[in-house]
Scaffold this active site. Sequence first.
Site, PDB file in Angstrom:
ATOM      1  CG  PHE A 175      -0.274   0.418   2.514  1.00  0.00           C
ATOM      2  CD1 PHE A 175      -0.088   1.752   2.834  1.00  0.00           C
ATOM      3  CD2 PHE A 175       0.190  -0.541   3.413  1.00  0.00           C
ATOM      4  CE1 PHE A 175       0.543   2.132   4.017  1.00  0.00           C
ATOM      5  CE2 PHE A 175       0.826  -0.171   4.593  1.00  0.00           C
ATOM      6  CZ  PHE A 175       1.002   1.170   4.892  1.00  0.00           C
ATOM      7  CE  LYS A 199      -3.228  -8.253  -4.391  1.00  0.00           C
ATOM      8  NZ  LYS A 199      -3.551  -7.214  -3.362  1.00  0.00           N
ATOM      9  CD  GLU A 202      -5.749  -5.867   0.077  1.00  0.00           C
ATOM     10  OE1 GLU A 202      -4.744  -5.647  -0.634  1.00  0.00           O
ATOM     11  OE2 GLU A 202      -5.793  -6.753   0.954  1.00  0.00           O
ATOM     12  NE  ARG A 203      -3.624  -2.638   3.849  1.00  0.00           N
ATOM     13  CZ  ARG A 203      -2.677  -2.751   4.774  1.00  0.00           C
ATOM     14  NH1 ARG A 203      -2.340  -1.717   5.503  1.00  0.00           N
ATOM     15  NH2 ARG A 203      -2.068  -3.890   4.969  1.00  0.00           N
ATOM     16  CB  SER A 252       4.944  -7.386   5.500  1.00  0.00           C
ATOM     17  OG  SER A 252       4.018  -8.378   5.127  1.00  0.00           O
ATOM     18  CB  CYS A 307      10.388  -0.420   2.516  1.00  0.00           C
ATOM     19  SG  CYS A 307      11.076   0.190   0.990  1.00  0.00           S
ATOM     20  CD  GLU A 408       8.491  -3.084   8.138  1.00  0.00           C
ATOM     21  OE1 GLU A 408       7.829  -4.101   7.930  1.00  0.00           O
ATOM     22  OE2 GLU A 408       8.957  -2.378   7.216  1.00  0.00           O
TER      23      GLU A 408
END
Length: 523
Positions: A175, A199, A202-203, A252, A307, A408
Amino acid sequence: MSSRCQAEIRTVLGFEQCDTRIDLMADKTINHWIDGKASEKTAERYGEVYNPATGEVQAKVALATPAQVDEAVESAWQASQSWRHVSIAKRTKIMFAFRQLVDKHQHEIARLLTLEHGKVTADALGEVNRGLEVIEFACGIADLAKGEYSENVSTEVDSYSIRQPLGVVAGITPFNFPAMVPMWMYPLAIACGNTFVLKPSERDPSCANFCAQLLADAGLPPGVFNVVHGDKVAVDRLLEHPKISAISFVGSTPIAQYIYETGTRNGKRVQALGGAKNHMIVLPDADMELAADAAVSAGYGSAGERCMAISVLVAVGNAADKLIPLMQERIGKLKVSDGFEAGAEMGPLINKAHRDKVAGYVDKGVAEGATLVADGRTLRVPGREAGFFLGPCLFDNVKPNMQIYKDEIFGPVLSVTRVATYDDAIQMINGNPYANGVAIFTNDGGAARKFQHEVEVGMVGINVPIPVPMSYYSFGGWKASLFGDLHIYGPDGVKFYTRTKAVTSRWPDPRHRGVNLGFPTNN
Ligand code: NAD
């Protein structure tokens, strides 16, 4: 933005209804993009897309079933049968046209990012521009995908290698960079002659459809780029689909490991980039004003949801005593608000669950005995009380055995650990399972050189807090931050999205007639 522009965006996104303001689009639907257009089919399941600054649901996104994933992969597969034969010249032209369109529409893309992710406008524009750089790199495919040629490897025998596309490639993205991270993948994959199924998260799914339309406008044939929205159901189908040759993943660490293990077990080439815990060492000789600027910028930019965010500051000797007051001064001046607001420097987190999880880490750090120097938990943004905001939090005296050091957190929480020597610092960093990015701040060139040599991390900054490589280098961490052999984009990206074929060639010559069962030897 003009109303014509807004109308265009609504069409592009596949929104079912129109509204006069793009940022107030309740009950809009974002559909898959298959075969060159937004799907018109009703989905069986939908996810909610929030505006993180207001806390309101602003759209719903289709969540693909395995059958819908199959439809997208089939479209990509069919397209791959012709796309792989399209000349480098034509592929390059399309990539150049796409580059121009992304540049032209960067403000609309940035606006979508702020709407769905929450990052502030300047940060969103920065994201689009780093993505553009990868598209520009992909425009150089003619040079990048060259093979090698050796004449007369044996008498009148030539040998050469050619790089060919893999077929259908899938990209699964997180996201936090809805524009840039997919652009780390599909421009190069497509320029190399592959077709692509994205893909996205979805957020914040809208940017993927917007870019799909720009690719179509640039002249990309239907099916070469497809978007399936969804969650684990869609991902699992991509991982097992027999017509998918390779998967690029960014997200992640636990999911990256799962993607790598499942994808490779199913015979696919996989690169899976994971999470991070990035350290920044500050040596006592460093320019402390510069280091404080860097730590605050890299710790709280994009609300720490990067990240490459700095999450641990390793202060050597007495560095912390000088640094912490300088950082407090800077933190006190940060403007946290709706990303669209003029002068906003930090926006909200992606959703309420994540905001509460990050705030929970702050509670945990206090309970573990770290010193909370700046507490963002009480922040209220006027007029945006339901938004997912958390102010910048700064801990001092964090120890490596604390949970706030180990995990994290992925939010605006920066930990300072105090160590006596450089050796203690490098031991701490090299002992951490994550190894995405790292930085050192010092005025001692010898110390910096020793550090770059000894540190076991994939991307290193010297007086640079967020050392994201240029598009013509490759991006990737080590250890738990990357599963696979090759980094993403840059020269490694070309290797990942192509396979080499070695040809040994001798044009028929009567002198070579006659059966000979001996092993061919070079002469
Ligand atoms: P995430 O791992 O939750 O999700 C990433 C993608 O995987 C999404 O598309 C999601 O739909 C899918 N997914 C989620 N759970 C899944 C499951 N159980 N099975 C299959 N697919 C699943 O990551 P996120 O929260 O979207 O993004 C933040 C994470 O991404 C952070 O850990 C961050 O460090 C990492 N990240 C890494 C890099 C890098 O280059 N190393 C870059 C950006 C973000």
